[in-house]
Design a protein around this motif. Structure first.
Motif: not given
Lengths: 229, 229
Positions: A53, A12, A55, A48-51
């Motif tokens: 964080e 993601l 959106l 990519f996003i951090n887990m």
DNA sequence: TTGACATAGTGTTAATAAAACACTATTAAT
DNA sequence: ATTAATAGTGTTTTATTAACACTATGTCAA
């Protein structure tokens, strides 16, 4: 934390269309990719996003990293998830669009970027991934939203002459506006405050500067009255 | 396929707000959850995406499973990803909204659903997850889109009297419309074709039935003319 | 210092679009 | 035959939008 969905998952990412206005043209910030895939191609800034964080937080983080600006207009645009859009494997990207004041930006190439550049939105290069599909959606959103919400001020300096506001609307919407009618409409909205100081550029009469007054706007909104240009 | 992003990933789901119109009220289809978390709560129909499946495809699959309808209006709404929105762990949900004709729907409880029910949108129960935040966004999208795009016909039978169209606009937008002005406007748009047969319900004059003519609409759109009600 | 140049600033009228408004027509049921 | 219930139909008033041209004020160069 135990997780009850043990199947394979897509990656993601967030990608952000960053718009700015230089007084004549609408521009978008792109980065030149330093790594495969699409090495050497221009792309939207993102990652990519951090887990842990949100959106929007991820989008703001990327925005701050790439441009140094914070606290700007940022809005979710659309989520792209067609299988195959990323050759590395299934990746879903949540696209955002942001409006920044050019003078406040210091664009800087990050880890993954060989270069950063402001492109006029009418002269974009071929883009990496499916980013070429994102840009027209972002433009359309900007255009339609500008008509009924006062977001355009996010693209202008804090103090600006009315002519610059009109120029912005004309450029982005691709139309020409009658000066008198435009000024009448804007002033009737009662969302601008004249500020001390005049724009004093060039060999001609200097213009009164205005700033967007968000308090006035909130009051108008609460009364159910609408912005419309 | 090798994958170059080896970090933990959120799970990815789609949830769909399904609207229908019963002639008097706008309704939304909800399912009663059969499993934890939120067992016994009402929720939007939805589920996790397959790895080889487009986002909209996943939404349509869920829609077909829950309602039996296919080929309806379906549009991406917003993506929800706040950490903590799913107690099982980080889950991003791409929300869609769909418009269906009530007569064509056979709502059926699937694997995960103890029950399925059409709720009037003004009387929704407490919803699972953050689904209570999705509904107002879906409603707002429906309302604003109805004004300038002919999507309302996705909520009506293929043949309908003008009074039903007006009733739909009045209900969804929460306004009352003048019958004569409304009919003038609709007819001026030239997107309806009168069809044989009349609505013959009740002890009163029967009404002419019309159907939405998408060919006419496309022709109008190409000429740059706009729908607006 | 004066004149040319460039942009700022300002109202009125005409055209178009939206809103307000009330009666007749047709069917089924009694 | 009468009642009840919804269908169908134009005109006038009001509000909004579009069209339109000149004066004001500064800088710069001759």
């Amino acid at each position: 934390m135990p997780y009850s969905y043990p199947y394979p998952r897509p990656a993601l990412a967030v990608d952000t269309v960053i718009f700015a206005f230089d007084g004549r043209m609408l521009k978008a910030l792109l980065i030149e990719r330093n790594n495969s895939p699409f090495k050497g191609y221009w792309a939207l800034p993102g990652g990519f996003i951090n887990m842990d964080e949100d959106l929007a937080t991820a989008a703001r983080r990327e925005l701050a990293e790439e441009t140094g600006v914070t606290g700007v207009f940022l809005e979710q645009l659309y989520t792209f998830g067609t299988p195959g859009r990323d050759p590395r494997g299934r990746t879903i990207s949540v696209a955002y669009f942001a409006l920044v004041r050019l003078a406040e930006v210091e664009a800087k190439a990050g880890d993954d970027a060989a270069a950063v550049h402001w492109f006029p939105v009418e002269e974009l290069p071929k883009l990496a991934f499916d980013h070429g599909k994102v840009m027209p959606i972002a433009l359309e959103r900007l255009r339609s939203k500008m008509r009924y919400q006062p977001i355009a001020f996010g693209l202008l300096p804090l103090k600006f002459p009315l002519s610059q506001l009109q120029q912005l609307y004309e450029t982005v919407l691709g139309i020409t506006l009658d000066k008198r009618n435009f000024r009448k409409k804007v002033m009737a909205l009662d969302i601008l405050t004249p500020v001390k100081g005049q724009s004093t550029t060039g060999a001609h009469r200097p213009a009164q500067l205005y700033s967007f007054d968000s308090k006035k706007y909130e009051r108008i909104k609460k009364r159910g009255l609408s912005f419309e240009l």
